[in-house]
Design an enzyme around this catalytic site. Sequence first.
Site, short mmCIF file in Angstrom:
data_model
loop_
_atom_site.label_atom_id
_atom_site.label_comp_id
_atom_site.label_asym_id
_atom_site.label_seq_id
_atom_site.Cartn_x
_atom_site.Cartn_y
_atom_site.Cartn_z
N TYR A 56 0.83 -1.20 0.00
CA TYR A 56 0.00 0.00 0.00
C TYR A 56 0.87 1.26 0.00
CZ TYR A 56 -3.55 -3.39 1.48
OH TYR A 56 -4.36 -4.48 1.57
N HIS A 122 -0.09 -12.23 0.73
CA HIS A 122 -0.92 -11.22 0.09
C HIS A 122 -1.30 -11.60 -1.34
CE1 HIS A 122 -1.57 -6.56 -0.32
NE2 HIS A 122 -2.65 -7.27 -0.55
#
Length: 312
Positions: A56, A122
């Site tokens: 992110y 992820h």
Amino acid sequence: MNYRQLGKTDLKLSQVSYGASPLGSVFRNISEQEGIKTVHTALDLGINYLDVSPYYGDTVAETVLGKALKGIPREQYILSTKAGRYGADFADFDFSAKRIEASLDESCSRLGVNEVDILFLHDIEFADMRQVLQESIPCLLALKKAGKIRYAGVTGYPLKVFSEVISQYEIDCILTYCRYALYDNSLAEIIPKLDEASVGIINASPTGMGLLTERGAPQWHPGSEQLKQASLKAVSLCQSKGIDITALALQFAIDHPSIASTLVGTANPANIVKNVEWASSQPDASLVSEIQQIFANVPCTWQSGYVQNQDK
């Protein structure tokens, strides 16, 4: 704020939790001060679970979250981060054990903690599942055994990848997104299997990455034009009844008893306040039914990751 047990772990998560991706300016440019104030507001309102990833904002979200958590007692929050994804392209994924171990150390340094409560792999649909099953998950479990993380989980969009993992390993939890929402609740199909295995469920993006908002889906949204048009109809229906569709979307998501927590992402303190207020009410069942009818014959999913990892 209500709290729910996460699977077989000893963690009790707030039903509404904080997804920190906006701290990396992934949706709009934000100031550090704005992001830090949002985190503090979330904690003040009883949100105790915070989720982030080095992906992110190219580590910015972790860095800002670390600054926000400085000076806050470690027992006041439950923290998860991720490993394996570091960019948008296939080349930006690395699920090797060596990279997972290094990634965890880097994340802990940015976050200012000695350990994370949960480490997720992820978006495993972007990996060769053989590597995930033979190398990546054994690495997570070794980190857990060594006391470097408390619990281990995986994230992804296709539901197929969760079924493959839990059929071979006793993982602690999954983080799913866009699969338990007003327009697509197909996660419900595998919830009995997850419950049977005592795998905790964390649900993200109940608005479908902006589909079920008055602002509308961003330009980059992977959904079909048909899905976007149906979403506009759903928004209009809610507006005609004086209801914010985002409120209904959140209420619908947290209403499922098997979902421990629903992540909401924002860098605006006022939005956190609204989400917590919305979560205190039950969804309007008749309106939920009307909206689901709008999406009844609409293709509501999209491809994510390798073709072989997609749902049938």
